[in-house]
Each structure stands twice: as C-alpha cells, then as structure tokens.
Design an enzyme around this catalytic site. Structure first.
Site, PDB file in Angstrom:
ATOM      1  N   GLY A  21      -6.845   1.523  12.639  1.00  0.00           N
ATOM      2  CA  GLY A  21      -6.416   2.418  13.707  1.00  0.00           C
ATOM      3  C   GLY A  21      -7.081   2.224  15.054  1.00  0.00           C
ATOM      4  O   GLY A  21      -6.462   2.419  16.089  1.00  0.00           O
TER       5      GLY A  21
ATOM      6  N   ASP B 265      -9.951   5.927  16.058  1.00  0.00           N
ATOM      7  CA  ASP B 265      -8.779   6.372  16.812  1.00  0.00           C
ATOM      8  C   ASP B 265      -8.735   7.887  16.941  1.00  0.00           C
ATOM      9  O   ASP B 265      -8.506   8.422  18.019  1.00  0.00           O
ATOM     10  CB  ASP B 265      -7.481   5.836  16.162  1.00  0.00           C
ATOM     11  CG  ASP B 265      -7.404   6.077  14.661  1.00  0.00           C
ATOM     12  OD1 ASP B 265      -8.318   6.722  14.093  1.00  0.00           O
ATOM     13  OD2 ASP B 265      -6.429   5.629  14.039  1.00  0.00           O
TER      14      ASP B 265
ATOM     15  N   ASP C 278     -10.044  14.087  12.774  1.00  0.00           N
ATOM     16  CA  ASP C 278      -9.127  15.107  12.246  1.00  0.00           C
ATOM     17  C   ASP C 278      -9.935  16.030  11.313  1.00  0.00           C
ATOM     18  O   ASP C 278     -10.601  16.953  11.783  1.00  0.00           O
ATOM     19  CB  ASP C 278      -7.974  14.377  11.545  1.00  0.00           C
ATOM     20  CG  ASP C 278      -6.845  15.283  11.093  1.00  0.00           C
ATOM     21  OD1 ASP C 278      -7.033  16.507  11.089  1.00  0.00           O
ATOM     22  OD2 ASP C 278      -5.765  14.774  10.737  1.00  0.00           O
TER      23      ASP C 278
ATOM     24  N   LYS D 266      -8.494  16.067  17.162  1.00  0.00           N
ATOM     25  CA  LYS D 266      -7.508  17.102  16.815  1.00  0.00           C
ATOM     26  C   LYS D 266      -8.212  18.446  16.733  1.00  0.00           C
ATOM     27  O   LYS D 266      -9.236  18.556  16.035  1.00  0.00           O
ATOM     28  CB  LYS D 266      -6.887  16.808  15.442  1.00  0.00           C
ATOM     29  CG  LYS D 266      -5.561  16.110  15.515  1.00  0.00           C
ATOM     30  CD  LYS D 266      -4.855  16.148  14.168  1.00  0.00           C
ATOM     31  CE  LYS D 266      -3.871  15.005  14.081  1.00  0.00           C
ATOM     32  NZ  LYS D 266      -3.156  14.960  12.805  1.00  0.00           N
TER      33      LYS D 266
ATOM     34  N   PHE E 284       0.978  15.271  13.997  1.00  0.00           N
ATOM     35  CA  PHE E 284       0.772  13.893  13.557  1.00  0.00           C
ATOM     36  C   PHE E 284       1.229  12.948  14.653  1.00  0.00           C
ATOM     37  O   PHE E 284       2.378  12.988  15.075  1.00  0.00           O
ATOM     38  CB  PHE E 284       1.514  13.605  12.255  1.00  0.00           C
ATOM     39  CG  PHE E 284       1.048  12.327  11.626  1.00  0.00           C
ATOM     40  CD1 PHE E 284      -0.116  12.292  10.867  1.00  0.00           C
ATOM     41  CD2 PHE E 284       1.743  11.148  11.817  1.00  0.00           C
ATOM     42  CE1 PHE E 284      -0.577  11.108  10.321  1.00  0.00           C
ATOM     43  CE2 PHE E 284       1.294   9.944  11.271  1.00  0.00           C
ATOM     44  CZ  PHE E 284       0.130   9.935  10.513  1.00  0.00           C
TER      45      PHE E 284
ATOM     46  N   ASP F 117      -0.799   4.820  13.165  1.00  0.00           N
ATOM     47  CA  ASP F 117       0.415   4.411  12.455  1.00  0.00           C
ATOM     48  C   ASP F 117       0.976   5.478  11.539  1.00  0.00           C
ATOM     49  O   ASP F 117       0.283   6.406  11.124  1.00  0.00           O
ATOM     50  CB  ASP F 117       0.104   3.205  11.574  1.00  0.00           C
ATOM     51  CG  ASP F 117      -0.700   3.600  10.339  1.00  0.00           C
ATOM     52  OD1 ASP F 117      -1.775   4.218  10.514  1.00  0.00           O
ATOM     53  OD2 ASP F 117      -0.254   3.339   9.213  1.00  0.00           O
TER      54      ASP F 117
ATOM     55  N   ARG G  59       2.177   1.349  15.344  1.00  0.00           N
ATOM     56  CA  ARG G  59       0.880   1.070  15.976  1.00  0.00           C
ATOM     57  C   ARG G  59       1.073   0.451  17.351  1.00  0.00           C
ATOM     58  O   ARG G  59       0.260   0.623  18.247  1.00  0.00           O
ATOM     59  CB  ARG G  59       0.089   0.039  15.156  1.00  0.00           C
ATOM     60  CG  ARG G  59      -0.540   0.585  13.916  1.00  0.00           C
ATOM     61  CD  ARG G  59      -1.550  -0.417  13.355  1.00  0.00           C
ATOM     62  NE  ARG G  59      -1.729  -0.244  11.934  1.00  0.00           N
ATOM     63  CZ  ARG G  59      -2.481   0.705  11.380  1.00  0.00           C
ATOM     64  NH1 ARG G  59      -3.119   1.562  12.143  1.00  0.00           N
ATOM     65  NH2 ARG G  59      -2.593   0.801  10.081  1.00  0.00           N
TER      66      ARG G  59
END
Ligand code: XMP
Length: 179
Positions: free
Chosen positions: A44, A100, A103, A131, A152, A159, A165
C-alpha cells in the site's frame, strides 16, 4: 470483465502532491540532516513512499516490508502478518515507518513492536491517511497527511483486492448493486 464497484474522488492528485511536499519538509526539519532508514509497508505505501522520499534531503535508505492485514475485503481481519526479513539492518538507525493508512491501528502497532526489537536509535511513523475511527489498538502516527472519515478508500497505492492502486487520486469505493 466489468467492475462491481465505482469510485468517487475524495482527495485529488494535486492536493496529495502539495501535502506530500509539506510532509517532506516536516520530516527534513525533524531529522535535521541525519541519516534516515525509511521502511515502507508493502504494497500500500509504495506510491506514497516513492513521492515522499524524493522530498527528503538528507541521506536516506529505503527498505520494504511486506505486511498484510486486510486479506482482500474491506474489513480488517485483525490479524497482521509481517514477512520479517532477517537482513533488515536497523540497529542504531533513525527509522521512519511509512504506511498508506492508519485504521484500527493493529498494523502499525504490530510493526513498530517488531521493529523496536532491532534496537533502532529512533522509531517514528508516517501515514498518508488517518481514519477517524476508534482504534482496536491505541496508536497515533508521528506524521499524518490527511485525516479522513470512516470510509473505504482506494487509489495512490490503496487497493480493493489488488485493483485501483494506480488511481492518481484517493477515491471512495462504492459497490454497484446488481440490477
Ligand atoms: P489497520 O486497521 O491495521 O489498517 O490500522 C492498516 C492497513 O489496512 C489497510 N486498510 C485499507 N486499505 N482502503 C484500503 O485500500 C482502506 O480504506 C483501508 N483501511 C485500512 C491498509 O493496508 C493499511 O495498511
């Protein structure tokens, strides 16, 4: 084969590029010219790291660590697999882990625990996206690009099942219901 999803732009490529330049400047100031080993979490963080490291002005080493936590869907399984390489040379080094998105916090909490065992001189983290969700494991990154709502997202390295991506912007994934 057609896609079962569409995407809607959230953060454009220009905005990402501006923020990455700012983050690079913050990181340069933080390390004050000292050598840094950047550990990017694959896959990612590939695009983000490629752009971010080109903003760094000191001596930089770039290493990759294969980590998987999502296993294909849009929900975290809570299980984090690290393909820990035995040749990672982090002892006594300033280490900056780049991911990336932050979360549930489980990925970065697990990775920093594991890399901390290598006795780095310092260990910091940088994420493009944070997030705004309750964490499963308490974790805050040292450098954050953007804070986003609980949705999301794909693009710029992120991805859905390996797809999207290569989108130049960050986009929200929406499933198309069959008619
Ligand atoms: P945790 O929950 O461990 O998540 O903090 C970090 C990893 O989960 C993946 N992730 C996402 N991937 N869109 C993605 O494409 C998302 O919205 C998303 N949220 C979490 C990602 O691999 C990240 O490194």
């Amino acid at each position: 084969m057609s896609k079962e999803w569409t995407t809607k732009k959230l953060i454009g490529a220009g905005e990402i590029a501006r923020r990455v330049r700012e983050l690079g400047a913050e990181i340069n100031t933080h390390y004050g010219g000292e050598e840094v080993t950047v550990v990017m979490l694959l896959n990612g963080a590939l695009y983000f790291t490629a752009d971010l490291t080109r903003e760094l002005t000191g001596k930089v080493k770039v290493e990759g660590l294969k980590v998987s936590s999502y296993h294909g869907g849009t929900n975290s399984t809570g299980k984090v697999d690290i393909d820990e390489r035995s040749d990672l040379d982090l002892a006594g080094r300033h280490v900056l882990v780049v991911d990336d998105i932050l979360d549930t916090g489980q990925t970065l909490a697990t990775v920093t625990r594991a890399l901390g065992q290598h006795s780095p001189r310092s260990l910091q983290t940088c994420v493009l996206l944070d997030k705004a969700v309750p964490r499963a494991e308490e974790f805050e990154a040292d450098f954050v690009g953007f804070t986003i709502a609980n949705q999301f997202v794909v693009g710029y390295g992120l991805d859905y099942q390996g797809y999207e991506r290569n989108l130049p912007s960050i986009e929200v994934l929406e499933f198309v219901s069959p008619t």
